[in-house]
Design a protein around this motif. Structure first.
Motif, PDB file in Angstrom:
ATOM      1  N   THR A  33       0.830  -1.218   0.000  1.00 21.13           N
ATOM      2  CA  THR A  33       0.000   0.000   0.000  1.00 21.13           C
ATOM      3  C   THR A  33       0.856   1.256   0.000  1.00 21.13           C
ATOM      4  O   THR A  33       0.528   2.247  -0.658  1.00 21.13           O
ATOM      5  CB  THR A  33      -0.927   0.006   1.214  1.00 21.13           C
ATOM      6  OG1 THR A  33      -0.152  -0.180   2.415  1.00 21.13           O
ATOM      7  CG2 THR A  33      -1.954  -1.107   1.122  1.00 21.13           C
ATOM      8  N   GLU A  34       1.986   1.190   0.748  1.00 17.30           N
ATOM      9  CA  GLU A  34       2.900   2.337   0.747  1.00 17.30           C
ATOM     10  C   GLU A  34       3.486   2.581  -0.628  1.00 17.30           C
ATOM     11  O   GLU A  34       3.608   3.725  -1.096  1.00 17.30           O
ATOM     12  CB  GLU A  34       4.013   2.074   1.769  1.00 17.30           C
ATOM     13  CG  GLU A  34       4.946   3.256   2.005  1.00 17.30           C
ATOM     14  CD  GLU A  34       4.265   4.385   2.726  1.00 17.30           C
ATOM     15  OE1 GLU A  34       4.759   5.530   2.643  1.00 17.30           O
ATOM     16  OE2 GLU A  34       3.215   4.149   3.368  1.00 17.30           O
ATOM     17  N   ARG A  74       0.869   4.126  -2.806  1.00 18.13           N
ATOM     18  CA  ARG A  74       0.717   5.550  -2.502  1.00 18.13           C
ATOM     19  C   ARG A  74       1.844   6.354  -3.120  1.00 18.13           C
ATOM     20  O   ARG A  74       1.621   7.432  -3.711  1.00 18.13           O
ATOM     21  CB  ARG A  74       0.685   5.738  -0.988  1.00 18.13           C
ATOM     22  CG  ARG A  74       0.438   7.186  -0.541  1.00 18.13           C
ATOM     23  CD  ARG A  74       0.484   7.278   0.966  1.00 18.13           C
ATOM     24  NE  ARG A  74       1.795   6.917   1.488  1.00 18.13           N
ATOM     25  CZ  ARG A  74       2.860   7.738   1.472  1.00 18.13           C
ATOM     26  NH1 ARG A  74       2.759   8.942   0.955  1.00 18.13           N
ATOM     27  NH2 ARG A  74       4.002   7.324   1.969  1.00 18.13           N
ATOM     28  N   THR A  76       1.371   6.663  -6.819  1.00 22.12           N
ATOM     29  CA  THR A  76       0.355   7.678  -7.120  1.00 22.12           C
ATOM     30  C   THR A  76       0.919   9.085  -6.986  1.00 22.12           C
ATOM     31  O   THR A  76       0.679   9.962  -7.843  1.00 22.12           O
ATOM     32  CB  THR A  76      -0.852   7.501  -6.187  1.00 22.12           C
ATOM     33  OG1 THR A  76      -1.319   6.154  -6.265  1.00 22.12           O
ATOM     34  CG2 THR A  76      -1.984   8.439  -6.571  1.00 22.12           C
TER      35      THR A  76
END
Length: 432
Positions: free
Chosen positions: A29-30, A33, A36
């Motif tokens: 997830t990091e 992120r 993104t």
């Protein structure tokens, strides 16, 4: 990646399986992120400062070189910004990144972006996405309206085609068949198509006038809007309300006119149907009238022929009546001769026939002699043709018959009956 997100091998070895999976998922997830953020940052740089992307490529190459110096084993490196953004993420890559040397990462650290600047970039990116989304929504809305209009138009065309087909079947196929030949005459088909084309041209003219009027109104409104924009007149909410009221009024009038148009179409359809029906009836009556007229003419000609035959028959009857009267007179005055007298007449007739044969032989001999004499005369006189004056003098023959009379009677000798009649008439003249 921040330093808090890094894990060492010692930390990973002490974790349980559940914690290890949880840690890997957190790293994923990091990474998402960060990807993104990187994509937002790259889009911002492409829009504002494209030259900084080259510097970032140089920085990434330096980091890769430092990583290769720190790790003796060759690893697959990510080239370029797009590779850094769209790099595949899995558990092994997360672990390999986590075991990096902190010194290498500290040496590769660049300038950090604070939270407020990130928020500003995110808001800008969100505004760009919103504008693009609104543009896409407008485009799709226009496309949807166009597709709805095309669907409605296709539906109207379908209904008109069905109505035209039904009208064609009723007028031409069903009612246009002749009773005798059981075929559809070409004249009815051509007449129906001409009427249909005229109606289509009228409708096209109406639609053309309607489109021209709508185009003029659109141009007027567009010019008014441009004038308002140029003059700087602000449009208030009252104007929109007035426009809504005017639009509702126009829609009501349009619906009313459409209803009137539908009623007029129905009336026109009924009238055209009745007209076609009466036309068919008139055509049948015309065919019957032509047949009756032809019968009358044929009867008149037959009567005229009968009159001519009557006149000819009356003439024949008159002639036959005259013959009949003559025969009646002859039969009333006719007397049967005596038997002895009949035998005498018969004997005289036989003697006359014998004498006739002898006389004809003599005549033939004299004719032959006359032919030789005429040829001799032609030779002596040098004339090619026989002169009739040579035969004006008569030669004594039995019963004082001249040579010219014998020459005239010779052709009739071929037919015995005519010759005997001539001989009897000659004898009767002598008796008189």
């Amino acid at each position: 990646m921040s330093q808090s997100g890094l894990v060492t091998l010692h930390t990973l070895s002490t974790l349980s399986n559940h914690d290890f999976i949880h840690t890997v998922r957190g790293l994923q997830t990091e990474i998402k992120r960060i990807n993104t953020e990187n994509s937002i940052f790259v889009n911002f740089l492409n829009a504002n400062e494209p030259a900084l992307i080259e510097r970032m490529d140089v920085t990434l190459t330096k980091v890769q070189e430092m990583q290769s110096q720190a790790q003796p084993e060759p690893n697959k490196t990510v080239s370029g910004i797009s590779g850094a953004i769209n790099a595949p993420v899995d558990a092994q890559s997360a672990v390999s990144k986590s075991v990096m040397d902190e010194k290498v990462l500290k040496a590769a650290k660049g300038p950090r972006i604070n939270y407020s600047y990130r928020t500003d970039l995110l808001l800008r990116e969100q505004d760009d996405i919103q504008t693009n989304l609104e543009r896409f929504i407008k485009k799709t809305h226009l496309q949807k309206n166009r597709l709805i209009a095309e669907i409605e138009e296709s539906g109207i065309r379908n209904t008109e085609l069905v109505e035209a087909r039904n009208n064609f079947e009723t007028v031409v196929v069903i009612e246009g068949i002749e009773e005798i030949t059981q075929k559809i005459p070409a004249e009815k088909f051509v007449r129906y198509m001409q009427e249909w084309l005229k109606f289509a041209q009228i409708m096209l003219e109406k639609l053309r006038l309607r489109t021209n009027s709508l185009r003029t109104t659109y141009n007027k409104l567009k010019s008014q809007l441009i004038q308002k924009e140029e003059s700087g007149v602000s449009v208030s909410e009252v104007d929109f309300v007035q426009l809504d009221i005017a639009n509702k009024n126009f829609l009501d009038s349009i619906e009313e006119k459409n209803k009137n148009l539908i009623e007029l179409k129905q009336i026109n359809g009924k009238a055209s149907y009745m007209l076609s029906k009466h036309k068919n009836f008139l055509q049948k009556q015309q065919i019957t009238f032509d047949k009756i007229l032809e019968t009358i003419l044929r009867t008149n000609s037959f009567y005229e022929r009968l009159d001519r035959d009557y006149d000819a028959t009356s003439l024949v009857i008159e002639k036959q009546q005259e013959k009949y009267d003559d025969l009646v007179k002859l039969t009333s005055k006719y007397t049967v001769p005596d038997v002895m007298e009949y035998i005498k007449k018969k004997a005289e007739l036989a003697n006359l026939k014998k004498n006739l044969k002898v006389t004809m032989r003599k005549v033939n001999i004299q004719m032959m002699a006359m032919g030789t004499y005429s040829r001799t005369m032609c030779q002596l006189t040098g004339i090619t043709k026989v002169d009739p004056s040579w035969f004006e003098s008569t030669i004594s023959t039995p019963d004082s018959i001249s040579i010219i009379e014998l020459s005239k009677a010779i052709p009739s000798f071929i037919h015995k009956e005519s010759f005997f009649k001539a001989l009897d008439s000659r004898k009767m003249e002598k008796d008189k």
